[in-house]
Design a protein around this motif. Structure first.
Motif, PDB file in Angstrom:
ATOM      1  N   GLY A   1       0.919  -1.780   0.076  1.00  0.00           N
ATOM      2  CA  GLY A   1       0.357  -0.079  -0.036  1.00  0.00           C
ATOM      3  C   GLY A   1       0.591   1.135  -0.247  1.00  0.00           C
ATOM      4  O   GLY A   1       2.255   1.779   0.701  1.00  0.00           O
ATOM      5  N   ALA A   2       0.116   2.139  -0.149  1.00  0.00           N
ATOM      6  CA  ALA A   2       0.684   3.939  -0.315  1.00  0.00           C
ATOM      7  C   ALA A   2       1.567   4.504   0.927  1.00  0.00           C
ATOM      8  O   ALA A   2       2.432   4.628   0.799  1.00  0.00           O
ATOM      9  CB  ALA A   2       0.054   4.811  -0.859  1.00  0.00           C
ATOM     10  N   SER A   3       1.046   3.324   2.013  1.00  0.00           N
ATOM     11  CA  SER A   3       1.561   4.149   2.977  1.00  0.00           C
ATOM     12  C   SER A   3       2.728   2.321   3.813  1.00  0.00           C
ATOM     13  O   SER A   3       3.429   3.047   5.271  1.00  0.00           O
ATOM     14  CB  SER A   3       0.366   4.290   4.274  1.00  0.00           C
ATOM     15  N   ALA A   4       2.975   2.110   3.163  1.00  0.00           N
ATOM     16  CA  ALA A   4       3.739   0.825   3.319  1.00  0.00           C
ATOM     17  C   ALA A   4       3.202  -0.201   4.508  1.00  0.00           C
ATOM     18  O   ALA A   4       4.471  -0.632   5.237  1.00  0.00           O
ATOM     19  CB  ALA A   4       5.143   1.348   3.822  1.00  0.00           C
ATOM     20  N   ASN A   5       2.063  -0.220   5.548  1.00  0.00           N
ATOM     21  CA  ASN A   5       1.569  -0.856   5.570  1.00  0.00           C
ATOM     22  C   ASN A   5       0.528  -2.273   6.026  1.00  0.00           C
ATOM     23  O   ASN A   5       0.856  -3.037   6.831  1.00  0.00           O
ATOM     24  CB  ASN A   5       0.651   0.259   7.139  1.00  0.00           C
ATOM     25  N   ALA A   6       0.290  -2.277   4.978  1.00  0.00           N
ATOM     26  CA  ALA A   6      -0.868  -3.717   4.011  1.00  0.00           C
ATOM     27  C   ALA A   6       0.275  -3.789   2.900  1.00  0.00           C
ATOM     28  O   ALA A   6       0.738  -2.872   1.679  1.00  0.00           O
ATOM     29  CB  ALA A   6      -1.865  -2.562   4.231  1.00  0.00           C
ATOM     30  N   ARG A   7       0.556  -5.366   3.193  1.00  0.00           N
ATOM     31  CA  ARG A   7       0.194  -5.990   1.661  1.00  0.00           C
ATOM     32  C   ARG A   7      -0.497  -6.655   1.437  1.00  0.00           C
ATOM     33  O   ARG A   7      -1.016  -8.013   2.511  1.00  0.00           O
ATOM     34  CB  ARG A   7       2.255  -6.356   2.149  1.00  0.00           C
ATOM     35  N   MET A   8      -0.831  -7.234  -0.232  1.00  0.00           N
ATOM     36  CA  MET A   8      -1.797  -7.790  -0.889  1.00  0.00           C
ATOM     37  C   MET A   8      -1.447  -9.068  -1.503  1.00  0.00           C
ATOM     38  O   MET A   8      -0.196  -8.465  -2.564  1.00  0.00           O
ATOM     39  CB  MET A   8      -3.259  -6.889  -1.249  1.00  0.00           C
ATOM     40  N   THR A   9      -1.742  -9.528  -1.570  1.00  0.00           N
ATOM     41  CA  THR A   9      -1.260 -10.859  -3.364  1.00  0.00           C
ATOM     42  C   THR A   9      -2.782 -10.420  -3.342  1.00  0.00           C
ATOM     43  O   THR A   9      -3.369 -10.963  -3.620  1.00  0.00           O
ATOM     44  CB  THR A   9      -0.488 -11.929  -2.853  1.00  0.00           C
ATOM     45  N   LEU A  10      -2.278 -10.215  -5.211  1.00  0.00           N
ATOM     46  CA  LEU A  10      -4.025 -10.343  -5.946  1.00  0.00           C
ATOM     47  C   LEU A  10      -3.421 -11.143  -6.734  1.00  0.00           C
ATOM     48  O   LEU A  10      -2.082 -11.470  -7.323  1.00  0.00           O
ATOM     49  CB  LEU A  10      -3.883  -9.061  -5.726  1.00  0.00           C
ATOM     50  N   GLU A  11      -4.837 -11.724  -7.286  1.00  0.00           N
ATOM     51  CA  GLU A  11      -4.789 -12.532  -8.964  1.00  0.00           C
ATOM     52  C   GLU A  11      -5.906 -11.968  -9.878  1.00  0.00           C
ATOM     53  O   GLU A  11      -7.121 -11.782  -9.023  1.00  0.00           O
ATOM     54  CB  GLU A  11      -5.017 -14.086  -7.864  1.00  0.00           C
ATOM     55  N   ARG A  12      -6.064 -12.782 -11.027  1.00  0.00           N
ATOM     56  CA  ARG A  12      -7.242 -12.574 -11.929  1.00  0.00           C
ATOM     57  C   ARG A  12      -8.138 -13.723 -11.432  1.00  0.00           C
ATOM     58  O   ARG A  12      -7.220 -14.904 -11.258  1.00  0.00           O
ATOM     59  CB  ARG A  12      -6.944 -12.167 -13.142  1.00  0.00           C
TER      60      ARG A  12
END
Length: 391
Positions: free
Chosen positions: A374-385
């Motif tokens: 995330g922009a604030s480097a607080n959250a992280r996600m792994t995304l997929e279609r």
């Protein structure tokens, strides 16, 4: 009527200004000399005031041992105990008297959070502190606290059955068990997001789905052609948050996401997504949850703002503020980031703590895959279609 009750509560606080405050140093027996100052309540939100007065009333009701034993047993069996339901099953006189206060507090909480009269009971009690047995807990002189307005508070005020106030260290989990009164965050969040969905849909900024459904999930296809052929989505494979800023007296976090972009009609669109599983920081979750339904959007880009409700949110006011700000944003024939507009629509006065902003993700596209920070480097996600096929 709510304002009158708040005035009475304020007068009660003034009347309590002579209470003895005892600073507990981790154990029941270690205490500093009594002080004469009462806990500061200036600027406290309505929700915090109601929780505090409920905590005081519950502490006083524990003067009857039989009622305390019943609450102790329930609190050890369940992480959060529905106070209204528990009082309805008790034959204790203290429980009956406490229930009168509780019914009024429940109505005030629903009004303060903008949730209407049909949300049901919201006030809960849970245990903090080191685990103890049922018999040990029943023998312990009970202390009841509520969360202070500020997550960064130095002390938490707890009350005993004699009405005395004690200061607990907000930085350390107490050595002795402490009952903590608060709002059922997940229940309030689910009801609150329905309020937001209804308000935004009425303004043309979203699609109203069945109660309890997330508008960005697979149920909001939008058109007959999409419904007959299926649609592309972005799905969360994993997610973690480094800092949820939830001290011991707050309990678990209640995280939700506002997904924004321009709808197929060219108007700004906001879809709400609940994330009840994200409740412990620095923990990776694997929800497989749909975040964005691309059939809802005109452009192949959307933003996501992660928020956390500490309990003070007035969802009706929040929905109106979101609508007022986002209705001023017009389609310029291209993607426009909407994260800043959403954050600006949330005055700090609605969130007693610092604004419960967790993180934001800009320019998510249908083709976006892999790990994103995330922009604030607080959250992280792994995304997929992920393609949702028609039945």
């Amino acid at each position: 009527m709510f304002a009158e009750r708040q005035l009475r509560a304020a007068l009660t606080v003034l009347a309590l200004s002579g209470l003895t405050l005892t600073t507990l140093q981790g154990t029941a027996g270690a205490a500093d000399a009594p002080t004469t100052a009462a806990p500061a309540t200036a600027g406290t939100s309505p929700v915090v005031s109601i929780e505090e007065s409920t905590a005081r009333a519950l502490a006083r009701s524990f003067a009857e041992p039989a009622w305390h034993r019943q609450v102790a047993k329930a609190a050890l069996a369940d992480e959060e105990v529905d106070l209204l339901a528990l009082t309805a099953t008790s034959a204790a006189k203290s429980a009956e008297e406490f229930r009168i206060t509780l019914v009024e507090a429940e109505a005030d909480i629903a009004e303060a959070k903008g949730l209407g009269t049909d949300v049901g009971s919201l006030l809960r009690v849970g245990l903090a502190g080191k685990p103890v047995s049922e018999s040990a807990l029943a023998r312990t002189s009970p202390l009841v606290a509520s969360a202070p307005a500020d997550d960064d508070a130095d002390v938490v005020i707890a009350y005993d059955s004699a009405g005395n106030a004690h200061e607990l260290d907000a930085e350390k989990v107490p050595e002795r068990p402490v009952y903590v009164v608060g709002v059922d965050g997940q229940k309030a969040l689910a009801a609150g997001l329905e309020v937001i969905d209804k308000e935004l849909a009425a303004k043309g900024l979203g699609t109203l789905t069945a109660p309890g459904a997330n508008t960005s999930a697979a149920g909001a296809a939008g058109t007959a052609s999409v419904a007959s052929t299926g649609f592309w989505t972005t799905r969360i494979k994993s997610i973690s948050v480094a800092d949820l800023k939830e001290p011991w007296f707050k309990g678990n976090a209640e995280v939700f996401t506002l997904v924004t972009g321009f709808g197929t009609d060219g108007k700004v669109r906001v879809d709400t997504v609940t994330m009840p599983y994200v409740d412990v920081e620095n923990t990776t979750y694997y929800p497989g949850q749909i975040l964005v339904n691309w059939s809802n959007y005109k452009y192949n880009l959307a933003d996501a703002v992660l928020m956390e409700d500490d309990g003070d949110t007035n969802y009706s006011s929040l929905a109106k503020a979101l609508a007022a700000v986002l209705l001023t944003v017009t389609d310029q024939g291209m993607y426009i980031p909407l994260v800043d507009a959403i954050i600006d629509a949330m005055p700090a006065s609605w969130w007693t703590d610092d604004p419960d902003y967790v993180d934001s993700f800009y320019t998510l596209a249908r083709e976006t895959t892999g790990s994103r920070t995330g922009a604030s480097a607080n959250a992280r996600m792994t995304l997929e279609r992920y393609y949702v096929s028609a039945l």
